[in-house]
Scaffold this motif. Structure first.
Motif, short mmCIF file in Angstrom:
data_model
loop_
_atom_site.label_atom_id
_atom_site.label_comp_id
_atom_site.label_asym_id
_atom_site.label_seq_id
_atom_site.Cartn_x
_atom_site.Cartn_y
_atom_site.Cartn_z
N THR A 90 69.06 -103.21 -37.95
CA THR A 90 67.72 -102.66 -38.05
C THR A 90 67.78 -101.14 -37.97
O THR A 90 68.29 -100.57 -37.01
CB THR A 90 66.83 -103.20 -36.91
OG1 THR A 90 66.65 -104.60 -37.09
CG2 THR A 90 65.47 -102.51 -36.90
N ALA A 91 67.29 -100.50 -39.03
CA ALA A 91 67.37 -99.05 -39.12
C ALA A 91 66.65 -98.58 -40.37
O ALA A 91 66.29 -99.39 -41.24
CB ALA A 91 68.84 -98.60 -39.18
N VAL A 92 66.47 -97.29 -40.44
CA VAL A 92 66.04 -96.67 -41.70
C VAL A 92 67.31 -96.36 -42.48
O VAL A 92 68.21 -95.71 -41.96
CB VAL A 92 65.22 -95.39 -41.46
CG1 VAL A 92 64.88 -94.74 -42.80
CG2 VAL A 92 63.96 -95.72 -40.68
N TYR A 93 67.36 -96.84 -43.69
CA TYR A 93 68.52 -96.64 -44.54
C TYR A 93 68.24 -95.52 -45.54
O TYR A 93 67.21 -95.53 -46.21
CB TYR A 93 68.86 -97.93 -45.28
CG TYR A 93 69.53 -98.95 -44.40
CD1 TYR A 93 68.82 -99.61 -43.40
CD2 TYR A 93 70.88 -99.25 -44.54
CE1 TYR A 93 69.43 -100.52 -42.56
CE2 TYR A 93 71.50 -100.18 -43.72
CZ TYR A 93 70.77 -100.81 -42.74
OH TYR A 93 71.38 -101.73 -41.91
N THR A 120 64.44 -96.01 -46.37
CA THR A 120 63.70 -97.27 -46.48
C THR A 120 64.03 -98.10 -45.24
O THR A 120 65.18 -98.20 -44.84
CB THR A 120 64.04 -98.01 -47.78
OG1 THR A 120 63.23 -99.18 -47.90
CG2 THR A 120 65.52 -98.39 -47.86
N LEU A 121 63.02 -98.67 -44.62
CA LEU A 121 63.19 -99.36 -43.36
C LEU A 121 63.63 -100.80 -43.56
O LEU A 121 63.02 -101.55 -44.33
CB LEU A 121 61.87 -99.34 -42.57
CG LEU A 121 61.85 -100.10 -41.25
CD1 LEU A 121 62.85 -99.49 -40.26
CD2 LEU A 121 60.44 -100.09 -40.66
N VAL A 122 64.69 -101.15 -42.85
CA VAL A 122 65.17 -102.53 -42.83
C VAL A 122 65.04 -103.03 -41.39
O VAL A 122 65.57 -102.42 -40.48
CB VAL A 122 66.64 -102.62 -43.29
CG1 VAL A 122 67.16 -104.04 -43.11
CG2 VAL A 122 66.77 -102.17 -44.74
N THR A 123 64.32 -104.13 -41.24
CA THR A 123 64.15 -104.73 -39.92
C THR A 123 64.72 -106.14 -39.96
O THR A 123 64.31 -106.95 -40.79
CB THR A 123 62.68 -104.78 -39.52
OG1 THR A 123 62.12 -103.46 -39.56
CG2 THR A 123 62.52 -105.34 -38.11
N VAL A 124 65.67 -106.40 -39.08
CA VAL A 124 66.32 -107.70 -39.02
C VAL A 124 65.92 -108.38 -37.72
O VAL A 124 66.27 -107.91 -36.64
CB VAL A 124 67.85 -107.58 -39.11
CG1 VAL A 124 68.49 -108.97 -39.18
CG2 VAL A 124 68.25 -106.74 -40.32
N SER A 125 65.21 -109.46 -37.83
CA SER A 125 64.76 -110.17 -36.64
C SER A 125 65.78 -111.25 -36.26
O SER A 125 66.46 -111.81 -37.11
CB SER A 125 63.40 -110.82 -36.89
OG SER A 125 63.50 -111.79 -37.92
N SER A 126 65.85 -111.50 -34.97
CA SER A 126 66.83 -112.48 -34.48
C SER A 126 66.24 -113.87 -34.45
O SER A 126 65.07 -114.09 -34.63
CB SER A 126 67.30 -112.08 -33.08
OG SER A 126 66.20 -111.98 -32.21
#
Length: 126
Positions: A90-93, A120-126
């Motif tokens: 999860t981060a801004v790429y 561009t924001l990538v959010t990875v949920s668990s």
């Protein structure tokens, strides 16, 4: 060189996502294109890079085997295919362009890159 990153979003752990970076302007002055990411409260870190116009690639150990950087010369676009995403991803790429000749050590440093996209924001949920 002007860069426009896109493709971010909210995904679940284990999912895949492809980021795109469209380049315009004096793209032939760039010798390398890279992807970096910045998580909240952390420094910007190297993810992957590709030589331009060569095909040499280099990856951070944390993404090696899961991420693939590629380019489409005809569309002046660089892609980052991300697989088996993890919550720590999860981060801004950000995509970036460098005039310096492609070399692994050079590609890992944000200071080697003079042109940056907006992220561009990538959010990875668990």
């Amino acid at each position: 060189v002007q860069l426009q990153a896109s493709g971010g979003g909210l995904v679940q752990a284990g999912d895949s996502l492809r980021l795109s970076c469209a380049a315009s302007g004096r793209i032939f002055s760039a010798n390398a294109m890279g992807w970096f990411r910045q998580a909240p409260g952390k420094e910007r870190e190297f993810v992957a890079a590709i030589g331009w116009p060569s095909s040499s690639t280099h990856y951070a150990d944390s993404v090696k085997g899961r991420f693939t950087i590629s380019r489409d010369n005809a569309k002046s676009t660089v892609f980052l295919q991300m697989a088996s995403l993890k919550p720590e991803g999860t981060a801004v790429y950000y995509c970036a362009a460098s005039k310096r000749p492609f070399a692994r050590a050079v590609a890992e440093s944000p200071t080697s890159f003079g042109s940056w996209g907006q992220g561009t924001l990538v959010t990875v949920s668990s």
